[in-house]
Design a protein around this motif. Structure first.
Motif, PDB file in Angstrom:
ATOM      1  N   GLU A   1       0.825  -1.210   0.000  1.00 32.82           N
ATOM      2  CA  GLU A   1       0.000   0.000   0.000  1.00 32.82           C
ATOM      3  C   GLU A   1       0.859   1.260   0.000  1.00 32.82           C
ATOM      4  N   LEU A   2       1.870   1.286   0.836  1.00 34.84           N
ATOM      5  CA  LEU A   2       2.725   2.471   0.932  1.00 34.84           C
ATOM      6  C   LEU A   2       3.496   2.699  -0.365  1.00 34.84           C
ATOM      7  N   GLU A   3       3.918   1.629  -1.016  1.00 36.12           N
ATOM      8  CA  GLU A   3       4.582   1.763  -2.317  1.00 36.12           C
ATOM      9  C   GLU A   3       3.598   2.299  -3.363  1.00 36.12           C
ATOM     10  N   ASP A   4       2.373   1.789  -3.352  1.00 37.16           N
ATOM     11  CA  ASP A   4       1.352   2.265  -4.290  1.00 37.16           C
ATOM     12  C   ASP A   4       1.084   3.749  -4.079  1.00 37.16           C
ATOM     13  N   LEU A   5       1.035   4.170  -2.822  1.00 34.24           N
ATOM     14  CA  LEU A   5       0.844   5.580  -2.500  1.00 34.24           C
ATOM     15  C   LEU A   5       2.034   6.402  -3.000  1.00 34.24           C
ATOM     16  N   GLN A   6       3.239   5.887  -2.840  1.00 32.09           N
ATOM     17  CA  GLN A   6       4.432   6.578  -3.364  1.00 32.09           C
ATOM     18  C   GLN A   6       4.361   6.700  -4.884  1.00 32.09           C
TER      19      GLN A   6
ATOM     20  N   VAL B   1      -1.442  18.302  -2.960  1.00 32.79           N
ATOM     21  CA  VAL B   1      -1.728  17.424  -1.829  1.00 32.79           C
ATOM     22  C   VAL B   1      -0.432  16.951  -1.184  1.00 32.79           C
ATOM     23  N   GLU B   2      -0.362  17.040   0.142  1.00 37.98           N
ATOM     24  CA  GLU B   2       0.758  16.451   0.879  1.00 37.98           C
ATOM     25  C   GLU B   2       0.270  15.130   1.463  1.00 37.98           C
ATOM     26  N   VAL B   3       1.154  14.157   1.505  1.00 37.57           N
ATOM     27  CA  VAL B   3       0.817  12.810   1.968  1.00 37.57           C
ATOM     28  C   VAL B   3       1.554  12.505   3.261  1.00 37.57           C
ATOM     29  N   TYR B   4       0.829  11.850   4.169  1.00 35.40           N
ATOM     30  CA  TYR B   4       1.383  11.383   5.441  1.00 35.40           C
ATOM     31  C   TYR B   4       0.907   9.956   5.653  1.00 35.40           C
ATOM     32  N   SER B   5       1.817   9.074   6.017  1.00 38.71           N
ATOM     33  CA  SER B   5       1.401   7.758   6.479  1.00 38.71           C
ATOM     34  C   SER B   5       1.606   7.737   7.989  1.00 38.71           C
TER      35      SER B   5
ATOM     36  N   GLU C   1      13.731  -2.401   0.310  1.00 39.55           N
ATOM     37  CA  GLU C   1      13.816  -1.765  -1.004  1.00 39.55           C
ATOM     38  C   GLU C   1      12.505  -1.050  -1.338  1.00 39.55           C
ATOM     39  N   THR C   2      11.391  -1.664  -1.006  1.00 43.57           N
ATOM     40  CA  THR C   2      10.073  -1.077  -1.283  1.00 43.57           C
ATOM     41  C   THR C   2       9.865   0.196  -0.482  1.00 43.57           C
ATOM     42  N   ILE C   3      10.076   0.140   0.815  1.00 39.27           N
ATOM     43  CA  ILE C   3       9.839   1.300   1.684  1.00 39.27           C
ATOM     44  C   ILE C   3      10.926   2.354   1.479  1.00 39.27           C
ATOM     45  N   GLY C   4      12.097   1.950   1.039  1.00 43.26           N
ATOM     46  CA  GLY C   4      13.174   2.891   0.757  1.00 43.26           C
ATOM     47  C   GLY C   4      12.839   3.901  -0.327  1.00 43.26           C
ATOM     48  N   LYS C   5      11.812   3.623  -1.129  1.00 41.73           N
ATOM     49  CA  LYS C   5      11.371   4.543  -2.193  1.00 41.73           C
ATOM     50  C   LYS C   5      10.526   5.697  -1.652  1.00 41.73           C
ATOM     51  N   ILE C   6      10.001   5.552  -0.440  1.00 43.46           N
ATOM     52  CA  ILE C   6       9.032   6.523   0.087  1.00 43.46           C
ATOM     53  C   ILE C   6       9.692   7.867   0.377  1.00 43.46           C
ATOM     54  N   THR C   7       9.053   8.941  -0.119  1.00 41.21           N
ATOM     55  CA  THR C   7       9.562  10.287   0.107  1.00 41.21           C
ATOM     56  C   THR C   7       8.578  11.157   0.887  1.00 41.21           C
TER      57      THR C   7
ATOM     58  N   ALA D   1     -10.682  -3.417   6.567  1.00 36.17           N
ATOM     59  CA  ALA D   1     -10.205  -4.501   7.422  1.00 36.17           C
ATOM     60  C   ALA D   1      -8.738  -4.767   7.108  1.00 36.17           C
ATOM     61  N   GLY D   2      -8.038  -5.357   8.048  1.00 36.18           N
ATOM     62  CA  GLY D   2      -6.595  -5.567   7.944  1.00 36.18           C
ATOM     63  C   GLY D   2      -6.116  -6.274   6.704  1.00 36.18           C
ATOM     64  N   GLY D   3      -6.895  -7.190   6.171  1.00 31.87           N
ATOM     65  CA  GLY D   3      -6.459  -7.970   5.023  1.00 31.87           C
ATOM     66  C   GLY D   3      -6.792  -7.356   3.678  1.00 31.87           C
ATOM     67  N   ILE D   4      -7.410  -6.169   3.681  1.00 36.76           N
ATOM     68  CA  ILE D   4      -7.842  -5.546   2.425  1.00 36.76           C
ATOM     69  C   ILE D   4      -6.972  -4.326   2.132  1.00 36.76           C
ATOM     70  N   GLY D   5      -6.121  -4.449   1.134  1.00 33.47           N
ATOM     71  CA  GLY D   5      -5.256  -3.341   0.739  1.00 33.47           C
ATOM     72  C   GLY D   5      -6.015  -2.294  -0.052  1.00 33.47           C
ATOM     73  N   ARG D   6      -5.487  -1.081  -0.034  1.00 38.62           N
ATOM     74  CA  ARG D   6      -6.125   0.043  -0.732  1.00 38.62           C
ATOM     75  C   ARG D   6      -5.468   0.320  -2.069  1.00 38.62           C
ATOM     76  N   ASP D   7      -6.164   1.066  -2.925  1.00 34.39           N
ATOM     77  CA  ASP D   7      -5.701   1.430  -4.253  1.00 34.39           C
ATOM     78  C   ASP D   7      -5.571   2.947  -4.315  1.00 34.39           C
ATOM     79  N   ALA D   8      -4.347   3.446  -4.415  1.00 33.77           N
ATOM     80  CA  ALA D   8      -4.100   4.891  -4.388  1.00 33.77           C
ATOM     81  C   ALA D   8      -4.675   5.615  -5.603  1.00 33.77           C
ATOM     82  N   SER D   9      -4.890   4.917  -6.716  1.00 36.91           N
ATOM     83  CA  SER D   9      -5.452   5.600  -7.889  1.00 36.91           C
ATOM     84  C   SER D   9      -6.884   6.046  -7.613  1.00 36.91           C
ATOM     85  N   THR D  10      -7.636   5.310  -6.828  1.00 33.33           N
ATOM     86  CA  THR D  10      -8.997   5.745  -6.483  1.00 33.33           C
ATOM     87  C   THR D  10      -8.941   6.947  -5.550  1.00 33.33           C
ATOM     88  N   LEU D  11      -7.905   7.034  -4.759  1.00 36.23           N
ATOM     89  CA  LEU D  11      -7.706   8.175  -3.875  1.00 36.23           C
ATOM     90  C   LEU D  11      -7.518   9.456  -4.684  1.00 36.23           C
ATOM     91  N   VAL D  12      -6.776   9.369  -5.769  1.00 36.82           N
ATOM     92  CA  VAL D  12      -6.550  10.532  -6.634  1.00 36.82           C
ATOM     93  C   VAL D  12      -7.888  11.054  -7.155  1.00 36.82           C
TER      94      VAL D  12
END
Length: 187
Positions: A50-55, A66-70, A87-93, A138-149
């Protein structure tokens, strides 16, 4: 009580962003649109996807002002450790807020009291610091950042065009509605 239409409650927290520790407070959400994305814990399974998708959508979100905060109930030190080792989380800015006191998590009513972890909650906050949209999964359901946009574009449109609303599946440039007595029963 719904959090929609309420101001972000006071808090102070430390965050990790771009190799530095920064302080974040309710004031950080004012003056621009913000997305606050809660997730259960660092070093887990769905969370990094999810965090990579948001990045991956971060540049688009920045273009929209928009500013993003996790945020999770981990510490800002843990966020740095995860950032440095994955490696995945290392991309987050964007900022990764540590909420070990659970203040922020409680303020947004996404604390799972039994585990002490945050639910998967996403909040869109307007430039006045007022919550305009909320989604909790719920915990097992990941989100899609494109719908957030798309949700942000709709929220921005409604704010900038009083008297108009965005119907289901609205996309930028699409038709909106002007609620009135004439529309009752005709949609």
């Amino acid at each position: 009580m719904s959090i929609i239409g309420t101001e972000v409650q006071p808090f102070k927290a430390q965050a990790f962003k771009n190799g530095e520790f920064i302080e974040v407070s309710e004031e950080s959400f004012k003056g621009q649109w913000s997305v606050l994305c809660f997730y259960p814990a660092d070093f887990t399974f769905v969370c990094p996807t999810e965090l990579e998708d948001l990045q991956n959508e971060y540049a688009t979100l920045k273009e929209l002002g928009v500013e993003v905060y996790s945020a999770s109930t981990d510490t800002h030190f843990t966020h740095k450790g995860w950032h440095d080792s994955s490696e995945t989380i290392g991309k987050i800015t964007y900022a990764m807020i540590g909420d070990p006191s659970q203040t922020l998590t409680r303020n947004f009513d996404v604390l799972d009291e039994e585990s002490g972890l945050a639910d998967r909650g996403t909040f869109i906050i307007d430039p006045d610091g007022v919550v305009q949209a909320a989604e909790i999964n719920a915990g097992g359901i990941g989100r899609d950042a494109s719908t957030l946009v798309n949700k942000i574009k709709a929220a921005q449109y409604v704010r900038n065009n009083p008297g108009e609303v965005c119907p289901a599946k609205w996309e930028e440039g699409g038709e909106t509605l002007k609620p009135s007595l004439d529309l009752v029963g005709k949609i």
